[in-house]
Write an enzyme that holds these catalytic residues in place. Structure first.
Site, short mmCIF file in Angstrom:
data_model
loop_
_atom_site.label_atom_id
_atom_site.label_comp_id
_atom_site.label_asym_id
_atom_site.label_seq_id
_atom_site.Cartn_x
_atom_site.Cartn_y
_atom_site.Cartn_z
N LYS A 1 -12.36 -7.60 -9.30
CA LYS A 1 -11.16 -8.03 -10.01
C LYS A 1 -11.25 -7.87 -11.53
O LYS A 1 -10.25 -7.61 -12.19
CB LYS A 1 -10.83 -9.49 -9.66
CG LYS A 1 -10.43 -9.68 -8.21
CD LYS A 1 -10.04 -11.13 -7.93
CE LYS A 1 -9.60 -11.31 -6.48
NZ LYS A 1 -9.15 -12.70 -6.21
N ASP B 1 -2.24 -13.51 -7.23
CA ASP B 1 -2.76 -14.82 -6.86
C ASP B 1 -2.03 -15.93 -7.62
O ASP B 1 -1.78 -17.01 -7.07
CB ASP B 1 -4.26 -14.92 -7.18
CG ASP B 1 -5.11 -14.15 -6.20
OD1 ASP B 1 -4.69 -13.99 -5.04
OD2 ASP B 1 -6.22 -13.71 -6.59
#
Length: 278
Positions: free
Chosen positions: A71, A108
């Site tokens: 990420k 997210d």
């Protein structure tokens, strides 16, 4: 069937990922013939080569879902990164544009907000976060949109504490930090988001108050966690990792396909069935 568009989840380890189940169910529900979604074991060292090998222009790759440890590693490899993803230094979604650009985003954050809203949690006066990693950073960014007061992050090291306070400053949310030894105090908060690995918060189950607030435990397997089970047994509102996974995947699906809204119910049903079969 000729595959015209491809997407996949990358990470290491990645064999456990439910993303292929969710996205494949979405394509079926939307009637998108020729779409496929795969899974690739890719670590940080292999990521630049993997991206370079993709046939991006025209037909081919539509997007990627990224899990740990990619990420943050992907950010310097992208052409554009959205402000929310930059703020938390975490990209979980890469979209390939028609001209071949790689754009990074973080679903997210809005996914967590959407999951809470689905359960009627739209504003709270205070919140707590258990943990100080990448998911905790996304949780703080989501709480910046939900929490009207202070967010307390319970972390294990002074370095993590400093990072969480700096993140709060960037996001414009008041973040106070406390040592992990006081993590049981988090359960007195109206909303607690647990972002710890499996087993790390199990001991807190014994500290759940008689009238707990909302618990969002981002784990989804095994489920329920001892902490989630204890909160539910005392009448608390409990959300799990599947709630977050499905809501963020819906947003990814919308970005990859351009079709809105994404099929939330179909994706959730597929995820539940897959977990039940494990």
């Amino acid at each position: 069937m000729t595959v015209r568009h491809r997407a996949a989840v990358l990470g290491s380890p990645v064999a456990h990922s439910l993303s292929p189940v969710l996205h494949t169910a979405a394509y079926a529900a939307l009637g998108l013939d020729g779409w496929s979604y795969g899974r690739h074991e890719v670590d940080e060292a292999a990521l630049p080569g993997f991206l370079a090998a993709l046939d991006v222009p025209g037909e081919g790759w539509a997007g990627l879902s990224l899990t740990m440890p990619l990420k943050r590693a992907v950010i310097p490899l992208l052409d554009e990164v959205g402000p929310a993803a930059l703020a938390v230094e975490a990209v979980n979604t890469v979209v390939f544009t028609a001209d071949g650009c790689r754009t990074g985003d973080n679903t997210d954050i809005p996914g967590l907000v959407a999951a809470l809203a689905e359960r009627g949690v739209e504003k709270v006066e205070a919140a707590a976060v258990l943990g100080g990693g990448a998911t905790a950073s996304s949780a703080v960014a989501a709480l910046a949109r939900v929490c009207t007061g202070e967010v307390t992050a319970y972390v294990r090291s002074p370095e993590r504490a400093a990072e969480m306070r700096a993140l709060g400053e960037r996001l414009g949310v008041a973040v106070r930090t406390a040592p992990w030894e006081r993590a049981a105090d988090a359960l007195a908060s109206p909303l607690t988001v647990s972002t710890t690995p499996a087993g790390a918060a199990d001991a807190l189950a014994a500290a759940v108050p008689d009238r707990p607030g909302v618990l969002f435990d981002v784990l989804y397997h095994p489920w329920p966690t001892p902490l989630a089970a204890a909160c539910a047994a005392r009448g608390g509102t409990v959300l799990g990792g599947l709630d977050l996974l499905v809501h963020q995947a819906v947003l990814q699906c919308e970005l990859f396909t351009g079709v809105r809204p994404g099929p939330l119910a179909a994706m959730r049903a597929a995820g539940e069935a897959a977990l039940a079969a494990r």
